[in-house]
Design a protein around this motif. Structure first.
Motif, PDB file in Angstrom:
ATOM      1  N   LEU A   1      -2.552   1.837  -4.035  1.00  0.00           N
ATOM      2  CA  LEU A   1      -2.031   2.656  -5.130  1.00  0.00           C
ATOM      3  C   LEU A   1      -2.532   4.089  -5.046  1.00  0.00           C
ATOM      4  O   LEU A   1      -1.746   5.039  -5.178  1.00  0.00           O
ATOM      5  CB  LEU A   1      -2.419   2.023  -6.467  1.00  0.00           C
ATOM      6  N   LEU A   2      -3.825   4.261  -4.807  1.00  0.00           N
ATOM      7  CA  LEU A   2      -4.369   5.621  -4.682  1.00  0.00           C
ATOM      8  C   LEU A   2      -3.774   6.353  -3.478  1.00  0.00           C
ATOM      9  O   LEU A   2      -3.442   7.538  -3.581  1.00  0.00           O
ATOM     10  CB  LEU A   2      -5.885   5.563  -4.563  1.00  0.00           C
ATOM     11  N   ALA A   3      -3.643   5.668  -2.359  1.00  0.00           N
ATOM     12  CA  ALA A   3      -3.069   6.305  -1.171  1.00  0.00           C
ATOM     13  C   ALA A   3      -1.628   6.729  -1.421  1.00  0.00           C
ATOM     14  O   ALA A   3      -1.218   7.819  -1.018  1.00  0.00           O
ATOM     15  CB  ALA A   3      -3.140   5.359   0.026  1.00  0.00           C
ATOM     16  N   LEU A   4      -0.869   5.900  -2.111  1.00  0.00           N
ATOM     17  CA  LEU A   4       0.529   6.230  -2.403  1.00  0.00           C
ATOM     18  C   LEU A   4       0.623   7.441  -3.327  1.00  0.00           C
ATOM     19  O   LEU A   4       1.420   8.355  -3.088  1.00  0.00           O
ATOM     20  CB  LEU A   4       1.231   5.020  -3.023  1.00  0.00           C
TER      21      LEU A   4
ATOM     22  N   THR B   1      12.323 -11.912   3.576  1.00  0.00           N
ATOM     23  CA  THR B   1      11.533 -11.261   4.627  1.00  0.00           C
ATOM     24  C   THR B   1      12.263 -10.046   5.183  1.00  0.00           C
ATOM     25  O   THR B   1      11.653  -8.987   5.377  1.00  0.00           O
ATOM     26  CB  THR B   1      11.232 -12.267   5.754  1.00  0.00           C
ATOM     27  N   ILE B   2      13.540 -10.161   5.418  1.00  0.00           N
ATOM     28  CA  ILE B   2      14.322  -9.043   5.940  1.00  0.00           C
ATOM     29  C   ILE B   2      14.356  -7.898   4.938  1.00  0.00           C
ATOM     30  O   ILE B   2      14.232  -6.726   5.314  1.00  0.00           O
ATOM     31  CB  ILE B   2      15.750  -9.505   6.318  1.00  0.00           C
ATOM     32  N   ARG B   3      14.484  -8.201   3.657  1.00  0.00           N
ATOM     33  CA  ARG B   3      14.483  -7.150   2.630  1.00  0.00           C
ATOM     34  C   ARG B   3      13.151  -6.408   2.581  1.00  0.00           C
ATOM     35  O   ARG B   3      13.116  -5.190   2.413  1.00  0.00           O
ATOM     36  CB  ARG B   3      14.822  -7.729   1.271  1.00  0.00           C
ATOM     37  N   ILE B   4      12.059  -7.140   2.730  1.00  0.00           N
ATOM     38  CA  ILE B   4      10.745  -6.492   2.729  1.00  0.00           C
ATOM     39  C   ILE B   4      10.599  -5.583   3.948  1.00  0.00           C
ATOM     40  O   ILE B   4      10.136  -4.440   3.834  1.00  0.00           O
ATOM     41  CB  ILE B   4       9.621  -7.546   2.695  1.00  0.00           C
ATOM     42  N   VAL B   5      11.001  -6.058   5.107  1.00  0.00           N
ATOM     43  CA  VAL B   5      10.906  -5.258   6.328  1.00  0.00           C
ATOM     44  C   VAL B   5      11.771  -4.002   6.219  1.00  0.00           C
ATOM     45  O   VAL B   5      11.328  -2.900   6.574  1.00  0.00           O
ATOM     46  CB  VAL B   5      11.289  -6.100   7.567  1.00  0.00           C
ATOM     47  N   VAL B   6      12.987  -4.131   5.707  1.00  0.00           N
ATOM     48  CA  VAL B   6      13.869  -2.977   5.552  1.00  0.00           C
ATOM     49  C   VAL B   6      13.270  -1.972   4.564  1.00  0.00           C
ATOM     50  O   VAL B   6      13.314  -0.757   4.791  1.00  0.00           O
ATOM     51  CB  VAL B   6      15.283  -3.427   5.111  1.00  0.00           C
TER      52      VAL B   6
ATOM     53  N   SER C   1      -1.662   6.039  10.249  1.00  0.00           N
ATOM     54  CA  SER C   1      -0.626   5.061  10.569  1.00  0.00           C
ATOM     55  C   SER C   1      -0.324   5.043  12.071  1.00  0.00           C
ATOM     56  O   SER C   1      -0.187   3.973  12.671  1.00  0.00           O
ATOM     57  CB  SER C   1       0.643   5.382   9.781  1.00  0.00           C
ATOM     58  N   CYS C   2      -0.247   6.219  12.678  1.00  0.00           N
ATOM     59  CA  CYS C   2       0.014   6.291  14.121  1.00  0.00           C
ATOM     60  C   CYS C   2      -1.126   5.664  14.920  1.00  0.00           C
ATOM     61  O   CYS C   2      -0.891   4.958  15.899  1.00  0.00           O
ATOM     62  CB  CYS C   2       0.232   7.734  14.549  1.00  0.00           C
ATOM     63  N   VAL C   3      -2.369   5.902  14.493  1.00  0.00           N
ATOM     64  CA  VAL C   3      -3.524   5.315  15.178  1.00  0.00           C
ATOM     65  C   VAL C   3      -3.507   3.789  15.033  1.00  0.00           C
ATOM     66  O   VAL C   3      -3.774   3.059  15.990  1.00  0.00           O
ATOM     67  CB  VAL C   3      -4.840   5.917  14.642  1.00  0.00           C
ATOM     68  N   ALA C   4      -3.174   3.314  13.835  1.00  0.00           N
ATOM     69  CA  ALA C   4      -3.115   1.865  13.618  1.00  0.00           C
ATOM     70  C   ALA C   4      -2.019   1.224  14.469  1.00  0.00           C
ATOM     71  O   ALA C   4      -2.215   0.147  15.043  1.00  0.00           O
ATOM     72  CB  ALA C   4      -2.876   1.566  12.146  1.00  0.00           C
TER      73      ALA C   4
ATOM     74  N   ARG D   1      10.733   3.223   3.552  1.00  0.00           N
ATOM     75  CA  ARG D   1       9.681   3.919   2.812  1.00  0.00           C
ATOM     76  C   ARG D   1       8.414   3.985   3.650  1.00  0.00           C
ATOM     77  O   ARG D   1       7.529   3.151   3.537  1.00  0.00           O
ATOM     78  CB  ARG D   1       9.398   3.207   1.492  1.00  0.00           C
ATOM     79  N   VAL D   2       8.315   4.992   4.469  1.00  0.00           N
ATOM     80  CA  VAL D   2       7.161   5.159   5.347  1.00  0.00           C
ATOM     81  C   VAL D   2       5.897   5.406   4.527  1.00  0.00           C
ATOM     82  O   VAL D   2       4.814   4.983   4.911  1.00  0.00           O
ATOM     83  CB  VAL D   2       7.407   6.305   6.352  1.00  0.00           C
ATOM     84  N   ASP D   3       6.035   6.079   3.391  1.00  0.00           N
ATOM     85  CA  ASP D   3       4.862   6.327   2.559  1.00  0.00           C
ATOM     86  C   ASP D   3       4.241   5.017   2.083  1.00  0.00           C
ATOM     87  O   ASP D   3       3.024   4.877   2.015  1.00  0.00           O
ATOM     88  CB  ASP D   3       5.206   7.222   1.379  1.00  0.00           C
ATOM     89  N   LEU D   4       5.076   4.032   1.799  1.00  0.00           N
ATOM     90  CA  LEU D   4       4.578   2.722   1.389  1.00  0.00           C
ATOM     91  C   LEU D   4       3.894   2.007   2.556  1.00  0.00           C
ATOM     92  O   LEU D   4       2.822   1.417   2.388  1.00  0.00           O
ATOM     93  CB  LEU D   4       5.743   1.883   0.858  1.00  0.00           C
ATOM     94  N   THR D   5       4.486   2.097   3.729  1.00  0.00           N
ATOM     95  CA  THR D   5       3.888   1.489   4.916  1.00  0.00           C
ATOM     96  C   THR D   5       2.541   2.138   5.239  1.00  0.00           C
ATOM     97  O   THR D   5       1.564   1.451   5.529  1.00  0.00           O
ATOM     98  CB  THR D   5       4.841   1.610   6.125  1.00  0.00           C
ATOM     99  N   ASN D   6       2.493   3.472   5.178  1.00  0.00           N
ATOM    100  CA  ASN D   6       1.233   4.174   5.416  1.00  0.00           C
ATOM    101  C   ASN D   6       0.180   3.771   4.387  1.00  0.00           C
ATOM    102  O   ASN D   6      -0.991   3.602   4.721  1.00  0.00           O
ATOM    103  CB  ASN D   6       1.447   5.686   5.374  1.00  0.00           C
ATOM    104  N   SER D   7       0.578   3.614   3.145  1.00  0.00           N
ATOM    105  CA  SER D   7      -0.359   3.217   2.090  1.00  0.00           C
ATOM    106  C   SER D   7      -0.898   1.814   2.339  1.00  0.00           C
ATOM    107  O   SER D   7      -2.081   1.541   2.093  1.00  0.00           O
ATOM    108  CB  SER D   7       0.318   3.278   0.721  1.00  0.00           C
TER     109      SER D   7
END
Length: 127
Positions: A61-64, A15-20, A81-84, A25-31
């Motif tokens: 995948l498309l968003a990324l 879980t910690i590795r996924i969170v880190v 992402s900011c709105v969410a 990778r903000v692009d992954l979080t935004n996707s």
């Protein structure tokens, strides 16, 4: 008892590795945030879980890919992402006064905006 602790440690480490990874990778979080939008839009259509997961995966995948192809997509993904995050902050403090709730929303949104700007600025500098 030690087997239970070992399994708990493995789950915690995973879980910690996924969170880190999501923080780095903000692009992954935004996707991931963008990928959840189509699923929410079609949730009342009666699709099964497998179909919803396929819709989610394709959207992520498309968003990324699109974020790395077009600058406007980076900006739009960051705004979404900011709105969410603002929405999640408002839910988190829903029991508190309106002033405290808005303070948390503003702080969360500012942190998300700085996080996105820092990531994309640093990403462009690496290229």
């Amino acid at each position: 008892m030690t087997v239970f602790l070992y399994i708990l440690l493995l789950v915690t480490e995973f879980t910690i590795r996924i969170v880190v990874a999501l923080i780095k990778r903000v692009d992954l979080t935004n996707s991931l945030v963008i990928g959840a939008i189509p699923v929410f839009l079609v949730r009342e259509q009666g699709f099964d879980k497998k179909t919803n997961l396929i819709i989610f995966g394709i959207a992520v995948l498309l968003a990324l890919i699109i974020q790395h192809m077009f600058t406007i997509a980076k900006i739009l993904a960051s705004v979404i992402s900011c709105v969410a995050i603002a929405f999640l902050c408002s839910i988190w403090k829903s029991y508190d006064s309106r002033h405290a709730q808005l303070t948390v929303v503003v702080v969360g949104t500012i942190i998300a905006a700085i996080w996105n700007l820092q990531y994309w600025y640093g990403y462009e500098r690496e290229l």
